[in-house]
Design an enzyme around this catalytic site. Structure first.
Site, PDB file in Angstrom:
ATOM      1  N   PRO A  15       2.220   6.701  26.498  1.00 13.44           N
ATOM      2  CA  PRO A  15       3.322   5.723  26.577  1.00 13.44           C
ATOM      3  C   PRO A  15       3.931   5.718  27.980  1.00 13.44           C
ATOM      4  O   PRO A  15       3.898   6.723  28.682  1.00 13.44           O
ATOM      5  CB  PRO A  15       4.327   6.245  25.552  1.00 13.44           C
ATOM      6  CG  PRO A  15       4.027   7.692  25.393  1.00 13.44           C
ATOM      7  CD  PRO A  15       2.563   7.854  25.644  1.00 13.44           C
ATOM      8  N   SER A 261      11.544  14.414  31.735  1.00 21.80           N
ATOM      9  CA  SER A 261      10.133  14.444  31.343  1.00 21.80           C
ATOM     10  C   SER A 261       9.907  13.701  30.032  1.00 21.80           C
ATOM     11  O   SER A 261      10.854  13.370  29.313  1.00 21.80           O
ATOM     12  CB  SER A 261       9.656  15.893  31.216  1.00 21.80           C
ATOM     13  OG  SER A 261       9.974  16.363  29.928  1.00 21.80           O
ATOM     14  N   LYS A 262       8.634  13.476  29.751  1.00 21.28           N
ATOM     15  CA  LYS A 262       8.273  12.740  28.536  1.00 21.28           C
ATOM     16  C   LYS A 262       8.775  13.446  27.286  1.00 21.28           C
ATOM     17  O   LYS A 262       9.026  12.829  26.270  1.00 21.28           O
ATOM     18  CB  LYS A 262       6.748  12.590  28.453  1.00 21.28           C
ATOM     19  CG  LYS A 262       6.214  11.622  29.493  1.00 21.28           C
ATOM     20  CD  LYS A 262       4.815  11.140  29.164  1.00 21.28           C
ATOM     21  CE  LYS A 262       4.432  10.025  30.117  1.00 21.28           C
ATOM     22  NZ  LYS A 262       3.188   9.356  29.826  1.00 21.28           N
ATOM     23  N   ARG A 263       8.863  14.770  27.350  1.00 16.96           N
ATOM     24  CA  ARG A 263       9.278  15.513  26.159  1.00 16.96           C
ATOM     25  C   ARG A 263      10.800  15.606  25.991  1.00 16.96           C
ATOM     26  O   ARG A 263      11.287  15.946  24.934  1.00 16.96           O
ATOM     27  CB  ARG A 263       8.680  16.926  26.196  1.00 16.96           C
ATOM     28  CG  ARG A 263       7.252  16.974  25.689  1.00 16.96           C
ATOM     29  CD  ARG A 263       6.620  18.304  26.011  1.00 16.96           C
ATOM     30  NE  ARG A 263       6.622  18.523  27.457  1.00 16.96           N
ATOM     31  CZ  ARG A 263       5.716  18.007  28.288  1.00 16.96           C
ATOM     32  NH1 ARG A 263       4.747  17.275  27.825  1.00 16.96           N
ATOM     33  NH2 ARG A 263       5.777  18.240  29.585  1.00 16.96           N
ATOM     34  N   ASP A 264      11.538  15.307  27.067  1.00 22.20           N
ATOM     35  CA  ASP A 264      12.998  15.480  27.005  1.00 22.20           C
ATOM     36  C   ASP A 264      13.652  14.643  25.919  1.00 22.20           C
ATOM     37  O   ASP A 264      14.605  15.070  25.284  1.00 22.20           O
ATOM     38  CB  ASP A 264      13.649  15.116  28.347  1.00 22.20           C
ATOM     39  CG  ASP A 264      13.419  16.207  29.367  1.00 22.20           C
ATOM     40  OD1 ASP A 264      13.111  17.338  28.942  1.00 22.20           O
ATOM     41  OD2 ASP A 264      13.522  15.932  30.572  1.00 22.20           O
TER      42      ASP A 264
END
Ligand code: GLU
Length: 503
Positions: A15, A261-264
């Protein structure tokens, strides 16, 4: 300025992060401001990182954001193909030009050999760098006798093509945001330009594509700045004038500590993607969380660029008119999820009640309720100021559609008195007799009744609200009962008395 042609060049590896959307947005604003062209190019030459569905996701995201692509896979254009894997052979020709010129060479070192050199160096506290100093000791067309490396090529041994970075040369270049930068080539390695799988690396592919597509300005994330000296060298080797460069500052985590980040998002409860990503790890999207695309874009535009005025609310057209690269900052911008919500709140206040009622009606349908638009508009007007999202209209008004399933314990403890059932029974009789059951006539009748009997208005209204709403929240109580009607009001009084008398 020459004809402005800019590109957003994502790799379809998953994404699109909101940092990527911001890069696309700044390119788009710059193109529109300067009467230029905005190109979407898909950089999919790294097959190992290719993710199915990502290309579609990128296009759908831009569309949702209102970022209109002029040239791309869907739109077409005279500078295609716009997907890099569709022109592998072209990139190969350019790699060969550099080999023929002596600025690039074949390297046969196997991944295993390189790995052991790296770990040996690491053990000695050093870093292995494939560069002018080391390349003679390696297996390549500069270190091996010609007959030998030609033989390897003929036999089909796997090889890569590396750039021959000069040993000690100052490479100087200009960035529109950071100014003049000078880097000595001794700090750089001989980067792979073409891989053994027949694909170019990003470094070669994007230079060639930017040239073919006549890109005038490269506006991209700061993470590419360290590679810029190599890119400048590649332009020199090809004998091409480089485009102008602008490297955008990072988007930082809400606490300012490190890159967002993407995980945040999933960790901290806010979306970091424009749309929900349905593959692999599920990830929230701004669209599905109920953000308006224009509010989202407005918020994003101000993360890194400032208009130089106090103005905060910008339509896309206003952004286009005001945008300039000079006002993009050098330092990272802290992402603030609260501010994102604030923008949506502002945009919701400016939406008409009809627009909101239409969106709210769609949401109601998914919950199995419906009502006519005129009534829903009135409902929207009652709670608009208090909500930031259309979905909040439901949490603020659910009791207009259904009787409470539960009753707020604290409120019951405080406001449900021994005489509440008796008073509500009386009230029920009074309401039963009202013929015109509108908010105002019910209010008038109740007022007269309380005064006549010397009752405490507050005590009655609190108990009444408890049985109608289930808690002490909500707009003016008479507006609620006027909306739900006599029959439903009486039913809720009965239900409330039965349930609450058992508490
Ligand atoms: N494919 C690169 C990326 O996804 C593009 C970098 C560039 O714009 O040159 O970051």
């Amino acid at each position: 300025m020459k004809q402005v042609r800019v590109r957003f060049a994502p790799s379809p590896t998953g994404p699109l992060h909101i940092g990527g959307v911001r890069t696309a947005l700044y390119n788009y604003l710059f193109a529109r401001k300067n009467g230029g062209t905005f190109i979407l190019r898909i950089e999919d030459t790294d097959q190992a990182r290719y993710v199915e569905g990502a290309e579609e996701y990128i296009m759908e995201s831009l569309e949702w954001c209102g970022i209109v692509v002029d040239e791309g896979i869907r739109e077409g254009g005279n500078f295609g193909p716009y997907r890099q894997s569709d022109k592998k052979a072209i990139f190969r020709q350019y790699a060969d030009i550099l080999v023929d010129k002596g600025d690039a060479y074949y390297a046969f070192d196997t991944p295993g050999q390189l790995e052991s050199l790296r770990s040996e160096a690491e053990k000695a506290g050093k870093t292995f760098i494939y560069n002018a100093e080391k390349r003679d000791g390696m297996s390549n067309s500069l270190s091996l006798p010609e007959a030998e490396w030609r033989d390897k090529l003929d036999k089909g041994e796997p090889y890569v093509i590396r750039y021959k970075m000069p040993a000690n040369e100052d490479i100087s270049f200009e960035d529109l945001i950071r100014g003049q930068i000078v880097v000595n080539s001794s700090t750089l390695d001989d980067k792979v330009l073409f891989k053994s799988d027949g694909m170019p690396t990003y470094h070669l592919a994007h230079i060639v594509d930017d040239k073919i597509m006549e890109i005038s300005h490269v506006i991209r994330g700061e993470e590419w700045l360290p590679s810029l000296p190599l890119h400048i060298m590649l332009y020199r080797s090809f004998g091409w004038d480089p485009p102008a460069f602008a490297h955008l500052p990072l988007l930082l985590k809400p606490d300012g500590k490190g890159k967002l980040s993407k995980r945040d998002g999933d960790k901290m409860g806010f979306p970091v993607f424009p749309l929900f990503w349905p593959y692999g790890d599920t990830a929230k999207g701004y669209r599905e969380d109920g953000y308006f695309p224009d509010a989202f874009i407005n918020m994003l535009a101000l993360l890194g660029w400032n208009p130089g005025t106090e103005q905060e609310i910008f339509s896309m057209d206003e952004l286009i008119n005001s945008f300039s690269i000079d006002r993009v900052g050098k330092s990272g911008s802290r992402f603030d999820p609260e501010k994102a919500r604030w923008f949506n709140h502002q945009y919701l206040q400016h939406r008409s009640n009809t627009e909101l009622a239409l969106e709210f009606r769609d949401l109601l349908r998914t919950r199995g309720y419906h009502d006519d638009i005129v009534k829903l508009e009135k409902l929207v007007a009652l709670v608009k100021e208090r909500v930031s999202f259309v979905k909040d209209i439901w949490t603020q008004t659910d009791f207009f559609f259904k009787a409470p399933d539960t009753y707020d314990q604290d409120a019951v403890k405080k406001r449900w008195k021994d005489d509440s059932p008796k008073l509500l029974m009386e009230l029920k009789l009074l309401l039963t007799d009202i013929l015109d059951f509108s908010a105002s006539s019910a209010e008038k009748a109740i007022n007269e009744w309380t005064i006549k009997n010397g009752y405490n208005t507050g005590a009655i209204m609190n108990a009444f609200r408890l049985v109608i709403v289930g808690s002490l929240r909500g707009p003016h109580l008479f507006d609620i009962i006027g909306w739900i009607g006599k029959e439903e009001t009486l039913k809720r009084i009965d239900k409330g008395i039965t349930v609450l008398s058992k508490y």
